[in-house]
Scaffold this motif. Structure first.
Motif, PDB file in Angstrom:
ATOM      1  N   GLY A  52       0.775  -1.135   0.077  1.00  0.00           N
ATOM      2  CA  GLY A  52      -0.618   0.322   0.114  1.00  0.00           C
ATOM      3  C   GLY A  52       0.525   0.882   0.216  1.00  0.00           C
ATOM      4  O   GLY A  52       0.769   2.402  -0.354  1.00  0.00           O
ATOM      5  N   GLU A  56       1.338   4.225  -2.970  1.00  0.00           N
ATOM      6  CA  GLU A  56       0.825   5.660  -2.637  1.00  0.00           C
ATOM      7  C   GLU A  56       2.111   6.272  -2.964  1.00  0.00           C
ATOM      8  O   GLU A  56       1.628   7.374  -3.850  1.00  0.00           O
ATOM      9  CB  GLU A  56       0.272   5.927  -1.273  1.00  0.00           C
ATOM     10  CG  GLU A  56      -0.683   6.487  -0.535  1.00  0.00           C
ATOM     11  CD  GLU A  56      -0.937   6.412   0.805  1.00  0.00           C
ATOM     12  OE1 GLU A  56      -0.684   7.715   1.003  1.00  0.00           O
ATOM     13  OE2 GLU A  56      -0.510   5.360   1.375  1.00  0.00           O
ATOM     14  N   PRO A  67      -4.317   9.069  -2.712  1.00  0.00           N
ATOM     15  CA  PRO A  67      -5.360   8.874  -2.481  1.00  0.00           C
ATOM     16  C   PRO A  67      -6.934   9.538  -2.066  1.00  0.00           C
ATOM     17  O   PRO A  67      -6.563   9.678  -0.872  1.00  0.00           O
ATOM     18  CB  PRO A  67      -5.539   7.790  -1.693  1.00  0.00           C
ATOM     19  CG  PRO A  67      -4.391   7.706  -0.737  1.00  0.00           C
ATOM     20  CD  PRO A  67      -3.379   8.660  -1.777  1.00  0.00           C
ATOM     21  N   ARG A  69      -9.276   8.287  -0.469  1.00  0.00           N
ATOM     22  CA  ARG A  69      -9.553   7.480   0.266  1.00  0.00           C
ATOM     23  C   ARG A  69      -8.376   6.631   1.042  1.00  0.00           C
ATOM     24  O   ARG A  69      -8.743   5.920  -0.109  1.00  0.00           O
ATOM     25  CB  ARG A  69     -11.088   7.143   0.277  1.00  0.00           C
ATOM     26  CG  ARG A  69     -11.409   6.843   1.677  1.00  0.00           C
ATOM     27  CD  ARG A  69     -13.621   6.043   1.645  1.00  0.00           C
ATOM     28  NE  ARG A  69     -14.259   7.162   1.316  1.00  0.00           N
ATOM     29  CZ  ARG A  69     -14.701   7.830   0.320  1.00  0.00           C
ATOM     30  NH1 ARG A  69     -14.578   7.041  -0.992  1.00  0.00           N
ATOM     31  NH2 ARG A  69     -15.211   9.382  -0.012  1.00  0.00           N
ATOM     32  N   LYS A  70      -8.357   6.129   1.766  1.00  0.00           N
ATOM     33  CA  LYS A  70      -7.940   5.058   2.373  1.00  0.00           C
ATOM     34  C   LYS A  70      -8.129   4.539   3.968  1.00  0.00           C
ATOM     35  O   LYS A  70      -8.199   4.853   4.745  1.00  0.00           O
ATOM     36  CB  LYS A  70      -6.133   4.972   2.157  1.00  0.00           C
ATOM     37  CG  LYS A  70      -4.481   4.596   3.132  1.00  0.00           C
ATOM     38  CD  LYS A  70      -3.485   4.867   2.965  1.00  0.00           C
ATOM     39  CE  LYS A  70      -2.988   6.183   3.667  1.00  0.00           C
ATOM     40  NZ  LYS A  70      -2.229   6.251   4.050  1.00  0.00           N
ATOM     41  N   GLU A  71      -7.893   2.664   3.643  1.00  0.00           N
ATOM     42  CA  GLU A  71      -8.535   2.291   4.369  1.00  0.00           C
ATOM     43  C   GLU A  71      -8.189   0.706   4.901  1.00  0.00           C
ATOM     44  O   GLU A  71      -7.503   0.323   3.824  1.00  0.00           O
ATOM     45  CB  GLU A  71     -10.356   1.939   4.954  1.00  0.00           C
ATOM     46  CG  GLU A  71     -11.232   2.469   4.937  1.00  0.00           C
ATOM     47  CD  GLU A  71     -10.707   3.771   6.139  1.00  0.00           C
ATOM     48  OE1 GLU A  71     -11.776   2.424   7.149  1.00  0.00           O
ATOM     49  OE2 GLU A  71     -11.551   5.051   5.811  1.00  0.00           O
ATOM     50  N   MET A  73      -4.747  -0.226   6.016  1.00  0.00           N
ATOM     51  CA  MET A  73      -3.773  -0.696   5.511  1.00  0.00           C
ATOM     52  C   MET A  73      -3.268  -0.790   6.884  1.00  0.00           C
ATOM     53  O   MET A  73      -2.261  -1.589   7.174  1.00  0.00           O
ATOM     54  CB  MET A  73      -3.265   0.219   5.210  1.00  0.00           C
ATOM     55  CG  MET A  73      -3.460   0.640   3.220  1.00  0.00           C
ATOM     56  SD  MET A  73      -3.179  -0.714   2.719  1.00  0.00           S
ATOM     57  CE  MET A  73      -3.341  -0.124   1.089  1.00  0.00           C
ATOM     58  N   LEU A  81      -7.112   0.937  -1.363  1.00  0.00           N
ATOM     59  CA  LEU A  81      -6.422   2.746  -1.539  1.00  0.00           C
ATOM     60  C   LEU A  81      -7.262   3.459  -2.838  1.00  0.00           C
ATOM     61  O   LEU A  81      -7.671   2.512  -3.913  1.00  0.00           O
ATOM     62  CB  LEU A  81      -5.226   2.783  -1.766  1.00  0.00           C
ATOM     63  CG  LEU A  81      -4.145   2.722  -1.655  1.00  0.00           C
ATOM     64  CD1 LEU A  81      -2.566   2.082  -1.673  1.00  0.00           C
ATOM     65  CD2 LEU A  81      -3.668   3.428  -0.027  1.00  0.00           C
ATOM     66  N   TYR A  83      -8.843   5.532  -5.042  1.00  0.00           N
ATOM     67  CA  TYR A  83      -8.046   6.577  -6.826  1.00  0.00           C
ATOM     68  C   TYR A  83      -9.492   7.574  -7.543  1.00  0.00           C
ATOM     69  O   TYR A  83      -8.844   8.208  -9.080  1.00  0.00           O
ATOM     70  CB  TYR A  83      -6.844   6.513  -6.982  1.00  0.00           C
ATOM     71  CG  TYR A  83      -5.549   6.423  -6.662  1.00  0.00           C
ATOM     72  CD1 TYR A  83      -4.220   7.719  -6.282  1.00  0.00           C
ATOM     73  CD2 TYR A  83      -5.320   5.545  -5.450  1.00  0.00           C
ATOM     74  CE1 TYR A  83      -3.562   7.377  -5.590  1.00  0.00           C
ATOM     75  CE2 TYR A  83      -4.197   4.961  -4.906  1.00  0.00           C
ATOM     76  CZ  TYR A  83      -3.280   6.205  -4.635  1.00  0.00           C
ATOM     77  OH  TYR A  83      -2.075   6.173  -3.837  1.00  0.00           O
TER      78      TYR A  83
END
Length: 118
Positions: A52, A56, A67, A69-71, A73, A81, A83
Motif C-alpha cells: 500500500g 501511494e 488517494p 480515501r484509504k482504509e 492498511m 486505496l 483513487y
C-alpha cells in the motif's frame, strides 16, 4: 492520468514490491463507483502495508496523486486505496481467498492478470 493508465501504474508499483497475483478488473460497465479495481496479495501483514505504501509513494511522486480515501492498511489484512477512477485492494492471502473479489466482479472478459514486461 486516465483510468487504464492509472490502473497500470498501480499494478507496476505493486509488482516492483513483489506483490503476488496482480489483477486489473475493468468494472466500468458494472458500477459507477470506479472504472478499475487493481487487486494484489502480500505474503504477510508487513508486506500488505508495504505494498500500500509503495502504491501511494509511486503515484504521489510520479503523478502528484494522493488517494481520496484509504482504509485498512494499518491492520495489514486487507487495505484499500481509492483513487477515484481506480480502487486498489491489497490483501493477505487468507483474506483474498475469503473475499475473492475477482469472482464477484468477473464478467468473463474484464480480467487482466498483470505481468511486468521482460
Amino acid at each position: 492520468m486516465e483510468g487504464r493508465e492509472l490502473a497500470l501504474a498501480c499494478a507496476k508499483a505493486l509488482s516492483e514490491k513483489k506483490a503476488q497475483d496482480i489483477v486489473i478488473l475493468d468494472v466500468h460497465e458494472q458500477t459507477v463507483v470506479c472504472s478499475y479495481f487493481v487487486i494484489a496479495s502480500g505474503r504477510s501483514t508487513t508486506q500488505v502495508r508495504a505494498l500500500g505504501d509503495a502504491v501511494e509513494e509511486k503515484l504521489e511522486k510520479d503523478a502528484g496523486l494522493l488517494p481520496v480515501r484509504k482504509e485498512g492498511m494499518r491492520e495489514g489484512r486487507w487495505g484499500v486505496l481509492d483513487y477515484g477512477d481506480v480502487v486498489v485492494h491489497v490483501f493477505n492471502e487468507e483474506s483474498r481467498l475469503y473475499y475473492y473479489l475477482e469472482r464477484l466482479w468477473d464478467s468473463g472478459r474484464n480480467v487482466e492478470h498483470y505481468q511486468d514486461e521482460p
